[in-house]
Design a protein around this motif. Sequence first.
Motif, PDB file in Angstrom:
ATOM      1  N   LEU A 216     -45.501   9.227 -23.865  1.00 57.07           N
ATOM      2  CA  LEU A 216     -44.482   9.055 -22.825  1.00 57.07           C
ATOM      3  C   LEU A 216     -45.184   9.113 -21.473  1.00 57.07           C
ATOM      4  O   LEU A 216     -45.834  10.108 -21.155  1.00 57.07           O
ATOM      5  N   MET A 217     -45.039   8.055 -20.685  1.00 57.19           N
ATOM      6  CA  MET A 217     -45.862   7.880 -19.492  1.00 57.19           C
ATOM      7  C   MET A 217     -45.153   8.178 -18.177  1.00 57.19           C
ATOM      8  O   MET A 217     -45.780   8.601 -17.208  1.00 57.19           O
ATOM      9  N   CYS A 218     -43.854   7.923 -18.108  1.00 62.05           N
ATOM     10  CA  CYS A 218     -43.140   8.057 -16.833  1.00 62.05           C
ATOM     11  C   CYS A 218     -41.663   8.291 -17.097  1.00 62.05           C
ATOM     12  O   CYS A 218     -41.145   7.966 -18.167  1.00 62.05           O
ATOM     13  N   VAL A 219     -40.961   8.843 -16.096  1.00 54.43           N
ATOM     14  CA  VAL A 219     -39.552   9.170 -16.272  1.00 54.43           C
ATOM     15  C   VAL A 219     -38.794   8.986 -14.963  1.00 54.43           C
ATOM     16  O   VAL A 219     -39.303   9.292 -13.879  1.00 54.43           O
ATOM     17  N   ASP A 220     -37.572   8.456 -15.061  1.00 55.70           N
ATOM     18  CA  ASP A 220     -36.661   8.317 -13.925  1.00 55.70           C
ATOM     19  C   ASP A 220     -35.253   8.690 -14.362  1.00 55.70           C
ATOM     20  O   ASP A 220     -34.894   8.555 -15.540  1.00 55.70           O
ATOM     21  N   ILE A 221     -34.439   9.127 -13.401  1.00 59.37           N
ATOM     22  CA  ILE A 221     -33.035   9.445 -13.636  1.00 59.37           C
ATOM     23  C   ILE A 221     -32.195   8.342 -13.007  1.00 59.37           C
ATOM     24  O   ILE A 221     -32.344   8.042 -11.826  1.00 59.37           O
ATOM     25  N   VAL A 222     -31.308   7.722 -13.797  1.00 57.85           N
ATOM     26  CA  VAL A 222     -30.528   6.576 -13.325  1.00 57.85           C
ATOM     27  C   VAL A 222     -29.045   6.779 -13.660  1.00 57.85           C
ATOM     28  O   VAL A 222     -28.662   7.782 -14.255  1.00 57.85           O
ATOM     29  N   ARG A 223     -28.261   5.781 -13.255  1.00 59.61           N
ATOM     30  CA  ARG A 223     -26.827   5.761 -13.556  1.00 59.61           C
ATOM     31  C   ARG A 223     -26.136   7.054 -13.127  1.00 59.61           C
ATOM     32  O   ARG A 223     -25.439   7.711 -13.894  1.00 59.61           O
ATOM     33  N   ARG A 224     -26.343   7.399 -11.842  1.00 55.07           N
ATOM     34  CA  ARG A 224     -25.706   8.558 -11.220  1.00 55.07           C
ATOM     35  C   ARG A 224     -25.953   9.848 -12.018  1.00 55.07           C
ATOM     36  O   ARG A 224     -25.065  10.690 -12.164  1.00 55.07           O
ATOM     37  N   GLY A 225     -27.165   9.959 -12.523  1.00 52.53           N
ATOM     38  CA  GLY A 225     -27.567  11.160 -13.220  1.00 52.53           C
ATOM     39  C   GLY A 225     -27.151  11.237 -14.675  1.00 52.53           C
ATOM     40  O   GLY A 225     -27.446  12.223 -15.358  1.00 52.53           O
ATOM     41  N   ARG A 226     -26.480  10.197 -15.173  1.00 53.82           N
ATOM     42  CA  ARG A 226     -25.976  10.232 -16.549  1.00 53.82           C
ATOM     43  C   ARG A 226     -26.994   9.744 -17.576  1.00 53.82           C
ATOM     44  O   ARG A 226     -26.784   9.922 -18.781  1.00 53.82           O
ATOM     45  N   LYS A 227     -28.078   9.114 -17.113  1.00 49.04           N
ATOM     46  CA  LYS A 227     -29.084   8.580 -18.029  1.00 49.04           C
ATOM     47  C   LYS A 227     -30.482   8.948 -17.541  1.00 49.04           C
ATOM     48  O   LYS A 227     -30.749   8.989 -16.336  1.00 49.04           O
ATOM     49  N   VAL A 228     -31.369   9.179 -18.485  1.00 42.68           N
ATOM     50  CA  VAL A 228     -32.791   9.378 -18.205  1.00 42.68           C
ATOM     51  C   VAL A 228     -33.547   8.268 -18.920  1.00 42.68           C
ATOM     52  O   VAL A 228     -33.314   8.025 -20.109  1.00 42.68           O
TER      53      VAL A 228
END
Length: 364
Positions: A216-228
């Motif tokens: 696992l190389m990178c991570v972001d939080i999207v969809r108003r915090g509902r998805k990682v």
Amino acid sequence: MMATNTSEEESSSVGVSSQSVDSHHENTQSATDRLPKAMKLDFPAMGLDFHPGEDFLAAGLIDGTVKFYSCSDSVEPEEEWSMKAFTKSCRRLRFTETGEGLVCISKDKSWEILNVETGKVEKAFKGAHEHAISSVAVAGTNYVVTGDDDGKLKLWDLRKDKAVFEAKENEDYLSDIAIDDQNRILFATSGDGTMSTYNIKRRRFDVQSLNLRSELMCVDIVRRGRKVVVGCSDGSLNFYNHEMYGDISDRFPGHPDSVDVSCKILDDLICTGCGDGTIRAVNVFPHKFLGVIGDHGGLPVNALTINAASTVLASCGSDQKIKFWDVEHFHHIGKIERGKNDKSIKNKRLNADGKEENFFSDLV
């Protein structure tokens, strides 16, 4: 700097008149002029971060140097100061929440906070980890989180100048760290194939995800915090639902090489930096490649960062260059409809206005 006016639509006329070519040239030029010019470095940059409020950019180099630039349209960024901060590579850096400090981590197991105005060291933590530090995040005004090559994570209280929580839930390097908007939940991705989730408000470990059998190389939080969303070495993007971080809810394959870095542009759009040197725009929910916005000549992309207005993306790669890409047009693409994903789009290049490159681009 970095004005966000979009160019006019290209002429739809079938005939290629000199007027239409000139008009396209002017439109492309205006889009290009919104950006700082690319620049060549003496050493590759491993870390990159835009200032949270002003037109400044910081870069951490493989020789341990940290450079601070002011950015303007149409010219190379101007170096404001340069600091030999570490004996080994400066792997990552992040501005503090106020933008007054710059948090830098190094392979030499130390990390520092530099004063943005002077470049001088404000705080130094030598021997902060037993192993090389690999990832960093800022949590509000008082906390910094660091992760190392052995999978250990530490939460540092800047008021006490010491680590107030540490844990080792991973067996390999921590590649990236993301923290939610409330500075409560932290996600740490690892080369061991899992993501660890922590509640840093309560200073506790919550859950480790099932192993994806890929780094696992990178991570972001999207969809108003509902998805990682997590990028993997097998070229896939993997998604976790809110408060269900033990196993993925969705998977989007398709990148031809490792997804080494990612950067959220909008709440439903990220840009990925791939091992093939290509930077791609990807819509999430529904998952679709929108095209290629840039590249680093076939060499890996080391870092991506977005400016405060979310209109200009900066990238650095193993080609020793920092480049700038106009992403303002993505604010106006409208709703992406669900449907079959055209896999060929992932390799189609977009010009500075977000249009697919065509015959006219060769005339510029």
